[in-house]
Design an enzyme around this catalytic site. Sequence first.
Site, PDB file in Angstrom:
ATOM      1  CB  CYS A 169      -6.535  14.256  39.805  1.00 52.97           C
ATOM      2  SG  CYS A 169      -6.515  15.385  38.778  1.00 52.97           S
ATOM      3  CB  CYS A 174      -9.655  17.229  38.277  1.00 52.53           C
ATOM      4  SG  CYS A 174      -8.705  16.976  39.791  1.00 52.53           S
ATOM      5  CE  LYS A 177     -14.322  19.397  38.078  1.00 49.95           C
ATOM      6  NZ  LYS A 177     -13.891  19.426  39.629  1.00 49.95           N
ATOM      7  CD  GLU A 314     -16.495  20.891  41.050  1.00 47.74           C
ATOM      8  OE1 GLU A 314     -15.806  21.669  40.767  1.00 47.74           O
ATOM      9  OE2 GLU A 314     -16.395  19.821  41.196  1.00 47.74           O
ATOM     10  CG  HIS A 582     -13.662  45.718  24.949  1.00 49.10           C
ATOM     11  ND1 HIS A 582     -14.456  45.557  26.086  1.00 49.10           N
ATOM     12  CD2 HIS A 582     -14.252  46.073  23.791  1.00 49.10           C
ATOM     13  CE1 HIS A 582     -15.862  45.819  25.510  1.00 49.10           C
ATOM     14  NE2 HIS A 582     -15.567  46.361  24.316  1.00 49.10           N
ATOM     15  CD  GLU A 587     -13.517  44.471  28.922  1.00 47.05           C
ATOM     16  OE1 GLU A 587     -12.941  45.642  28.739  1.00 47.05           O
ATOM     17  OE2 GLU A 587     -14.436  44.007  28.041  1.00 47.05           O
TER      18      GLU A 587
HETATM   19  P1  FAD Z   1      -5.030  10.629  45.332  1.00 46.70           P
HETATM   20  O1  FAD Z   1      -4.874  11.291  43.966  1.00 46.70           O
HETATM   21  O2  FAD Z   1      -6.364  10.410  45.883  1.00 46.70           O
HETATM   22  O3  FAD Z   1      -4.163   9.234  45.210  1.00 46.70           O
HETATM   23  C1  FAD Z   1      -3.926   8.317  46.232  1.00 46.70           C
HETATM   24  C2  FAD Z   1      -3.850   7.136  45.705  1.00 46.70           C
HETATM   25  O4  FAD Z   1      -3.360   6.195  46.642  1.00 46.70           O
HETATM   26  C3  FAD Z   1      -5.087   6.447  45.104  1.00 46.70           C
HETATM   27  O5  FAD Z   1      -4.787   5.891  43.802  1.00 46.70           O
HETATM   28  C4  FAD Z   1      -5.346   5.309  45.917  1.00 46.70           C
HETATM   29  O6  FAD Z   1      -6.211   4.237  45.563  1.00 46.70           O
HETATM   30  C5  FAD Z   1      -3.984   4.744  46.537  1.00 46.70           C
HETATM   31  N1  FAD Z   1      -3.707   4.016  47.734  1.00 46.70           N
HETATM   32  C6  FAD Z   1      -4.453   4.540  48.852  1.00 46.70           C
HETATM   33  N2  FAD Z   1      -4.049   3.656  49.835  1.00 46.70           N
HETATM   34  C7  FAD Z   1      -3.083   2.952  49.650  1.00 46.70           C
HETATM   35  C8  FAD Z   1      -2.409   1.871  50.162  1.00 46.70           C
HETATM   36  N3  FAD Z   1      -2.454   1.485  51.284  1.00 46.70           N
HETATM   37  N4  FAD Z   1      -1.685   1.463  49.123  1.00 46.70           N
HETATM   38  C9  FAD Z   1      -1.476   1.609  47.863  1.00 46.70           C
HETATM   39  N5  FAD Z   1      -2.092   2.528  47.173  1.00 46.70           N
HETATM   40  C10 FAD Z   1      -3.065   3.139  48.031  1.00 46.70           C
HETATM   41  N6  FAD Z   1      -8.836  18.983  42.539  1.00 46.70           N
HETATM   42  C11 FAD Z   1      -8.349  19.975  41.769  1.00 46.70           C
HETATM   43  O7  FAD Z   1      -7.337  20.589  41.904  1.00 46.70           O
HETATM   44  N7  FAD Z   1      -9.565  20.343  40.496  1.00 46.70           N
HETATM   45  C12 FAD Z   1     -10.618  19.779  40.466  1.00 46.70           C
HETATM   46  O8  FAD Z   1     -11.391  20.067  39.688  1.00 46.70           O
HETATM   47  C13 FAD Z   1     -10.989  18.934  41.235  1.00 46.70           C
HETATM   48  N8  FAD Z   1     -11.861  17.976  41.052  1.00 46.70           N
HETATM   49  C14 FAD Z   1     -12.441  17.050  41.893  1.00 46.70           C
HETATM   50  C15 FAD Z   1     -13.496  16.370  41.681  1.00 46.70           C
HETATM   51  C16 FAD Z   1     -13.756  15.188  42.404  1.00 46.70           C
HETATM   52  C17 FAD Z   1     -15.154  14.571  42.136  1.00 46.70           C
HETATM   53  C18 FAD Z   1     -12.888  14.906  43.511  1.00 46.70           C
HETATM   54  C19 FAD Z   1     -13.362  13.629  44.388  1.00 46.70           C
HETATM   55  C20 FAD Z   1     -11.703  15.410  43.679  1.00 46.70           C
HETATM   56  C21 FAD Z   1     -11.699  16.616  42.898  1.00 46.70           C
HETATM   57  N9  FAD Z   1     -10.280  17.319  43.249  1.00 46.70           N
HETATM   58  C22 FAD Z   1     -10.026  18.351  42.427  1.00 46.70           C
HETATM   59  C23 FAD Z   1      -9.367  16.770  44.307  1.00 46.70           C
HETATM   60  C24 FAD Z   1      -8.321  16.191  43.717  1.00 46.70           C
HETATM   61  O9  FAD Z   1      -8.565  14.945  42.918  1.00 46.70           O
HETATM   62  C25 FAD Z   1      -7.378  15.542  44.919  1.00 46.70           C
HETATM   63  O10 FAD Z   1      -7.051  16.917  45.454  1.00 46.70           O
HETATM   64  C26 FAD Z   1      -6.078  14.961  44.573  1.00 46.70           C
HETATM   65  O11 FAD Z   1      -6.330  13.890  43.707  1.00 46.70           O
HETATM   66  C27 FAD Z   1      -5.328  14.378  45.745  1.00 46.70           C
HETATM   67  O12 FAD Z   1      -4.208  13.905  45.428  1.00 46.70           O
HETATM   68  P2  FAD Z   1      -3.295  12.621  46.382  1.00 46.70           P
HETATM   69  O13 FAD Z   1      -2.058  12.388  45.698  1.00 46.70           O
HETATM   70  O14 FAD Z   1      -3.488  13.482  47.720  1.00 46.70           O
HETATM   71  O15 FAD Z   1      -4.289  11.480  46.492  1.00 46.70           O
HETATM   72  P1  NAP Z   2     -16.540  18.684  51.803  1.00 44.94           P
HETATM   73  O1  NAP Z   2     -16.132  19.998  51.054  1.00 44.94           O
HETATM   74  O2  NAP Z   2     -16.099  18.118  52.756  1.00 44.94           O
HETATM   75  O3  NAP Z   2     -18.015  18.790  51.895  1.00 44.94           O
HETATM   76  C1  NAP Z   2     -19.033  17.995  52.431  1.00 44.94           C
HETATM   77  C2  NAP Z   2     -20.546  18.180  52.050  1.00 44.94           C
HETATM   78  O4  NAP Z   2     -21.317  17.597  52.706  1.00 44.94           O
HETATM   79  C3  NAP Z   2     -20.853  19.593  52.859  1.00 44.94           C
HETATM   80  O5  NAP Z   2     -21.820  20.179  52.291  1.00 44.94           O
HETATM   81  C4  NAP Z   2     -21.406  19.119  54.272  1.00 44.94           C
HETATM   82  O6  NAP Z   2     -22.590  19.842  54.612  1.00 44.94           O
HETATM   83  C5  NAP Z   2     -22.254  18.054  53.587  1.00 44.94           C
HETATM   84  N1  NAP Z   2     -22.478  16.866  54.533  1.00 44.94           N
HETATM   85  C6  NAP Z   2     -21.336  16.094  55.432  1.00 44.94           C
HETATM   86  N2  NAP Z   2     -22.019  15.268  56.182  1.00 44.94           N
HETATM   87  C7  NAP Z   2     -23.208  15.015  55.774  1.00 44.94           C
HETATM   88  C8  NAP Z   2     -24.464  14.468  56.261  1.00 44.94           C
HETATM   89  N3  NAP Z   2     -24.322  13.346  56.923  1.00 44.94           N
HETATM   90  N4  NAP Z   2     -25.660  14.309  55.348  1.00 44.94           N
HETATM   91  C9  NAP Z   2     -25.677  15.540  54.591  1.00 44.94           C
HETATM   92  N5  NAP Z   2     -24.621  16.266  54.106  1.00 44.94           N
HETATM   93  C10 NAP Z   2     -23.579  16.149  54.875  1.00 44.94           C
HETATM   94  O7  NAP Z   2     -16.497  17.686  50.449  1.00 44.94           O
HETATM   95  P2  NAP Z   2     -16.531  17.277  49.095  1.00 44.94           P
HETATM   96  O8  NAP Z   2     -17.631  18.027  48.310  1.00 44.94           O
HETATM   97  O9  NAP Z   2     -16.351  15.802  48.872  1.00 44.94           O
HETATM   98  O10 NAP Z   2     -15.001  18.000  48.628  1.00 44.94           O
HETATM   99  C11 NAP Z   2     -13.941  17.610  49.113  1.00 44.94           C
HETATM  100  C12 NAP Z   2     -12.560  18.052  48.759  1.00 44.94           C
HETATM  101  O11 NAP Z   2     -12.256  17.798  47.309  1.00 44.94           O
HETATM  102  C13 NAP Z   2     -12.861  19.531  48.735  1.00 44.94           C
HETATM  103  O12 NAP Z   2     -12.444  20.101  50.002  1.00 44.94           O
HETATM  104  C14 NAP Z   2     -11.923  20.129  47.555  1.00 44.94           C
HETATM  105  O13 NAP Z   2     -10.691  20.664  48.093  1.00 44.94           O
HETATM  106  C15 NAP Z   2     -12.003  18.770  46.603  1.00 44.94           C
HETATM  107  N6  NAP Z   2     -12.263  19.210  45.426  1.00 44.94           N
HETATM  108  C16 NAP Z   2     -12.143  20.165  44.637  1.00 44.94           C
HETATM  109  C17 NAP Z   2     -12.689  20.411  43.475  1.00 44.94           C
HETATM  110  C18 NAP Z   2     -12.182  21.531  42.544  1.00 44.94           C
HETATM  111  O14 NAP Z   2     -11.339  22.042  42.792  1.00 44.94           O
HETATM  112  N7  NAP Z   2     -13.334  21.924  41.786  1.00 44.94           N
HETATM  113  C19 NAP Z   2     -13.644  19.582  43.156  1.00 44.94           C
HETATM  114  C20 NAP Z   2     -14.414  18.880  43.914  1.00 44.94           C
HETATM  115  C21 NAP Z   2     -13.455  18.314  45.140  1.00 44.94           C
HETATM  116  P3  NAP Z   2     -22.196  20.868  56.164  1.00 44.94           P
HETATM  117  O15 NAP Z   2     -21.736  22.173  55.407  1.00 44.94           O
HETATM  118  O16 NAP Z   2     -23.373  20.912  56.642  1.00 44.94           O
HETATM  119  O17 NAP Z   2     -21.138  20.307  56.851  1.00 44.94           O
END
Ligand code: FAD
Ligand code: NAP
Length: 607
Positions: A169, A174, A177, A314, A582, A587
Amino acid sequence: MPPPQQQVRLPDWDALKLRVRTLIGSHRVMIFSKTYCPFCRKVKDLFHSLGVECSVLELDKTDDGPSIQEVLLELTGQRTVPNVFVNGTHVGGCDQTFQAYHSGLLQKLLGAGKDEEMEPYDYDLIVIGGGSGGLACSKEAATLGKKVMVLDYVVPTPLGTTWGLGGTCVNVGCIPKKLMHQAALLGQALQDSRKFGWEYDQQVKHNWEAMVEAIQNYIGSLNWGYRMALRDKSVTYINAYAEFIGSHKIKATNRKGQETFYTAQAFVLATGERPRYLGIPGDKEYCITSDDLFSLPYCPGKTLVVGASYVALECAGFLAGLGMDVTVMVRSILLRGFDQEMAERAGAYMETHGVKFIRKFVPVEVTKLEEGMPGKLKVVAKSTEGSQMIEGEYNTVLIAVGRDACTKNIGLDKIGVKVNEKNGKIPANDEEQTNVPYVYAVGDILEGKLELTPVAIQAGKLLARRLFGGSNLKCDYVNVPTTVFTPLEYGCCGLSEERAIEQLGKENIEVYHNLFWPLEWTIPDRDNNTCYGKVICNKLDNNRVIGFHVLGPNAGEITQGFGAAIKCGITKALLDDTIGIHPTCAEVFTTMDITKASGQSIAQSGC
Ligand code: FAD
Ligand code: NAP
């Protein structure tokens, strides 16, 4: 004089008693069980997860099983199974065994006679992963007085990108982004501002490097803040990769390859996910993922985004807003799992604002045409519906095709934690406990749960309170509001229209909807009839709102409040009874009176 019945079985009875006593006395763990009993299975699983061998006598498979139960009743006052003994001490049934396990008594009993196992654990709790879920859980556990360690380690991307403490995040999700989304919105605001009378001569252009530097500086301050917060709460933080090497024991390997070993009473897995690659020639060599994008030291230029979900749309949205030539390659549909009407509307807005979509194609090969920052890449793609091939040239290819749970190389097999082989996710009960009782999991790696930061935080915090604070409050994963930060933001809470129809039947739902024109957009005269809201109501339950969807500016801010209302069980009548603010976008939800079923026009002609 004993009654005649006892007289008959007396010699056998004594022999049986002796046999039972011998069984109890000669085995470290002795379980009297029945093959079909789920509680017996639970207890056996517990010892298995602890790596402790136990002797089991299945009473339903033993001729004198009923008599042995009578003997056990006489010896322990307990006839029921499982009946558990550790090093000769009677522990009891399933509940008592788990109570003993949670209090540490069981471990002490197991350790009796074996000095090394008498040693206390190094920590009460070890959390693997210092992201949203892991940090929340560890800080809460420490606040409750527990001795806690967090390990966090970022495996560099194929291009070598890495980052600091805080997880996805903060570093590659997040936060950067939303800030890049904001940078793009400011570009639009600049254009609008001329219509509001702002006059400026200089040519307006965007500087990618300046934006990245500012965002990375801010992230650096957050990384520092997290370290300080852990220190303030006396949580031990180690920047090392953790893996289980045995029951209650992990190995931590730091960047230099140095290994250290730690034990704990309980473990929380919070290792999150990492971007998936396509598995085609050139993907890891030449393409980037969201893990690289937010710190990319050069402007990506003409970009192909592969994928059509959250991350893909996004990123495509803000790159286009920053002036890039952006194409999205969609395998099937936009935003799978979301309301498809909303997804298509969000996509249509992107399309009218310059994003190109190539539908039903997937890349099959990426090759390098020119070196540079950015260089030039050739992408060959194949139709998903036939044999048609296309190719295109781009400066950058961003792969956003989903994320893989980081559960493969952390030694879960060594302690018997079950992992869903198909998706790498970890199944857990509604208390985030895995099949191994002392191991819990939160956040993105949990099977069947939402992958969102606030969900991971809530689950981690509540888990710590249940484990160490006497609480029994569980994380509520239902009706979680969320927002996709596409150029026109899409916020929702509850069911999509498709899901509502599937669950209740079309005849039992009523959908109210409307288009709206934000007042701020009227002066620049842009995008009328694109912002849209709808609520889905359950006719069988007092028209309770079961789905809320909004497409418009600040959709996240709007959806948060309605999320609370849905949690409180708001009905359509209560929405109508709410007086609007408003002039706002939100609204529109207080005055919705057109049902989708009526087919009535919802086009707007004014504000
Ligand atoms: P993470 O935050 O991924 O933390 C896991 C940590 O564990 C990492 O630092 C990793 O390196 C570490 N780790 C892994 N394996 C090991 C190990 N063996 N030993 C030590 N450390 C390890 N969510 C929202 O709510 N709003 C958003 O707008 C949003 N935007 C997103 C945009 C993008 C591009 C992406 C990719 C995700 C977004 N998400 C968003 C999703 C959100 O980031 C995740 O749901 C959240 O970070 C999950 O938290 P977590 O604690 O499960 O894992
Ligand atoms: P995702 O929700 O798993 O979606 C994967 C996308 O990639 C789908 O459109 C899928 O298409 C496509 N895809 C998968 N394999 C492919 C292939 N081989 N070739 C071409 N297209 C392929 O993944 P994500 O966007 O990475 O998001 C992961 C999670 O992060 C989300 O579930 C969300 O909860 C979290 N997140 C949250 C926010 C937010 O809150 N704003 C923002 C970003 C991420 P198909 O539909 O055909 O399978």
